[in-house]
Design an enzyme around this catalytic site. Structure first.
Site, PDB file in Angstrom:
ATOM      1  N   HIS A  86       1.913   4.607  -2.840  1.00  9.31           N
ATOM      2  CA  HIS A  86       2.052   6.058  -2.617  1.00  9.31           C
ATOM      3  C   HIS A  86       3.463   6.529  -2.957  1.00  9.31           C
ATOM      4  O   HIS A  86       3.648   7.547  -3.638  1.00  9.31           O
ATOM      5  CB  HIS A  86       1.759   6.394  -1.147  1.00  9.31           C
ATOM      6  CG  HIS A  86       0.329   6.206  -0.738  1.00  9.31           C
ATOM      7  ND1 HIS A  86      -0.723   6.739  -1.434  1.00  9.31           N
ATOM      8  CD2 HIS A  86      -0.212   5.563   0.330  1.00  9.31           C
ATOM      9  CE1 HIS A  86      -1.854   6.428  -0.823  1.00  9.31           C
ATOM     10  NE2 HIS A  86      -1.571   5.712   0.242  1.00  9.31           N
ATOM     11  N   HIS A 108       0.830  -1.211   0.000  1.00 12.63           N
ATOM     12  CA  HIS A 108       0.000   0.000   0.000  1.00 12.63           C
ATOM     13  C   HIS A 108       0.864   1.261   0.000  1.00 12.63           C
ATOM     14  O   HIS A 108       0.679   2.159  -0.832  1.00 12.63           O
ATOM     15  CB  HIS A 108      -0.908  -0.012   1.233  1.00 12.63           C
ATOM     16  CG  HIS A 108      -1.825   1.172   1.319  1.00 12.63           C
ATOM     17  ND1 HIS A 108      -3.105   1.153   0.828  1.00 12.63           N
ATOM     18  CD2 HIS A 108      -1.639   2.415   1.833  1.00 12.63           C
ATOM     19  CE1 HIS A 108      -3.677   2.332   1.037  1.00 12.63           C
ATOM     20  NE2 HIS A 108      -2.803   3.115   1.652  1.00 12.63           N
ATOM     21  N   GLU A 109       1.830   1.304   0.910  1.00  5.10           N
ATOM     22  CA  GLU A 109       2.672   2.494   1.024  1.00  5.10           C
ATOM     23  C   GLU A 109       3.637   2.625  -0.164  1.00  5.10           C
ATOM     24  O   GLU A 109       3.979   3.733  -0.562  1.00  5.10           O
ATOM     25  CB  GLU A 109       3.449   2.473   2.345  1.00  5.10           C
ATOM     26  CG  GLU A 109       2.572   2.433   3.591  1.00  5.10           C
ATOM     27  CD  GLU A 109       1.536   3.555   3.646  1.00  5.10           C
ATOM     28  OE1 GLU A 109       1.758   4.611   3.020  1.00  5.10           O
ATOM     29  OE2 GLU A 109       0.505   3.371   4.307  1.00  5.10           O
TER      30      GLU A 109
END
Length: 453
Positions: A23, A19-20
């Site tokens: 980003h 997920h990170e």
């Protein structure tokens, strides 16, 4: 316990990292400086920089979640920023770039799920065939026309590949308040080698929200067909051996009652401690009767019958396999279906049609991580894919603090042509944090109640 903890840490850790990373990678692609990449929240307990990179790679104290901290002029006065700083400022980027950076986290979770499902479809997923057990003549399934041993072929014209596929399709029908038109096959009694093709309507529209939360198939009288009750092995000095039973024998009847499968055999024996039972048995050579008296065993404060005979697993299995692009397409479709179903469940919770007891937290996730890891690698990977989808969907909810809340701000900015004033954004952040804390309290409460019960 150790296996459960390790399975939970690996599953949650990998999902947070993906997920990170979404980003992080899109932020760097958009020319935004990333100051910190953290796994976990709170106080950093490990910090590492590589070369001249401005990014701190961090492990933080609270192992729930993570974050990517970017250079943001809302946090640092512009007067203190250099020209290089301003070029790599998150807030200085166009609204579409900010949208791409924020959306990249949930998208990474969906992409991970697609990859995992695609790999599973390439390797092959073993699952029981959609052959049903119908024990009660008063059940909805029996009244609709189903009989024990029917094999489901299609639901509303769509092919049913396995038991899980059948359950999934029927659940969707129930959620949409639609009846299911089911095509199935049944052995022809007059011609042993022939199968009759039949079709019935199952009233799945009558399923309530509470039914769908529980085992809705059992509510309708549908179980998994397990084949005849076949003895796997017999202890030389046990009750079964003394009665003349051998490995491979099939129990057809008990006291003139026809036995559907091993599950019914266990139920009858358990309910008959110390009672002599007459069994009709089929062996490789002939049918014969034996009498056996189950031992009376105390279990959970109740007397139950036992004959200490393991039964063979007679479930008919199928392996679902796809190759290349077909596997990827199937993985993407399953990810889409699961995402839509998750959103429907959330919507039903908000409307009060589904209980808030379905909100689960880290304790339940850890429990399921341990269970699926013990079952096998395929089950564990499927579990990670499902949690990845849930993480992606939850992060897209329009709650300030979450990615979906930020996307809501930027969408309004696109519509109005100007960003939301800082004071309103701050108020929304506080409100979103309060909502998130309430959800966490509910999730922990449900976890504790579920584990205690």
């Amino acid at each position: 316990m150790i296996q459960t903890v390790l399975a939970f840490v690996f599953a949650l850790g990998s999902l947070i990292i993906f997920h990170e990373l979404g980003h992080f990678l899109v932020a760097r692609w958009c020319g935004v400086r990333v100051l910190r990449f953290s796994i976990g929240m709170g106080k950093p307990i490990f910090v590492k920089k590589f070369g001249n990179s401005p990014t701190e790679w961090t492990i933080s104290a609270i192992p729930l979640g993570g974050y990517v901290k970017m250079l943001d002029s809302r946090e640092v006065p512009k007067s203190e920023m250099t020209d290089d700083d301003l070029r790599e400022d998150f807030s200085g980027k166009s609204v579409w770039r900010r949208i791409a950076i924020v959306a990249a986290g949930p998208i990474a979770n969906f992409l991970l799920a697609i990859v995992l499902f695609s790999v599973l479809f390439m390797v092959g997923i073993a699952d029981p065939i959609a052959k049903i057990r119908v024990a009660s003549q008063t059940s909805t399934a029996y009244q609709s026309g189903f009989r024990h041993g029917d094999h489901i072929l299609r639901i509303d014209g769509e092919a049913v590949q396995s038991w899980s596929d059948m359950r999934w399709k029927l659940m969707q029908k129930g959620l949409n308040k639609q009846d299911a038109i089911i095509a199935f096959e049944r052995p022809n009694r007059d011609r042993a080698t022939s199968m009759d093709q039949l079709e019935i309507k199952l009233p799945t529209s009558q399923l309530s929200a509470s039914d769908l939360e529980a085992d809705f198939l059992n509510k309708m009288g549908i179980g998994l067909y397990r084949g005849l009750a076949t003895i796997q092995e017999v202890s030389p000095n046990g009750l079964a051996a003394k009665a003349g039973l051998q490995a491979g024998d099939q129990i057809l009847e008990i006291d003139d009652h026809k036995i559907l499968d091993g599950r019914e055999l266990v139920d009858i024996i358990s309910a008959s401690p110390g009672k002599t039972l007459t069994m009709l048995v089929s062996s490789a050579k002939q049918e014969f009767e034996v009498q056996i008296t189950p031992d009376s065993v105390l279990e959970n404060g109740k007397r139950i019958g036992r004959i200490q005979v393991p039964l063979a697993s007679n479930m008919e299995m199928t392996t679902i396999t796809y190759s290349g692009l077909d596997a990827i397409a199937k993985g993407a479709f399953k990810t889409w279906q699961t995402s839509v179903l998750t959103l429907k469940m959330i919507g039903n919770m908000l409307l009060g049609d589904v209980s808030w007891k379905n909100i689960t937290g880290p304790l339940t996730i850890a429990d399921y991580a341990g269970q699926t890891a013990r079952i096998g690698l395929i089950s564990y990977i499927s579990f990670i894919a499902l949690i990845s989808i849930s993480l992606g969907v939850m992060n897209l909810l329009p709650i300030p603090v979450l990615d979906g809340g930020h996307l809501l701000y930027y969408s309004l900015e696109v519509l109005t042509g100007r960003p939301i004033p800082d004071k309103y954004a701050e108020m929304a952040q506080r409100g979103g944090l309060a909502v998130l804390l309430c959800l966490m309290v509910v999730a922990f409460f449900n976890d504790i109640v579920r584990l205690m019960s």
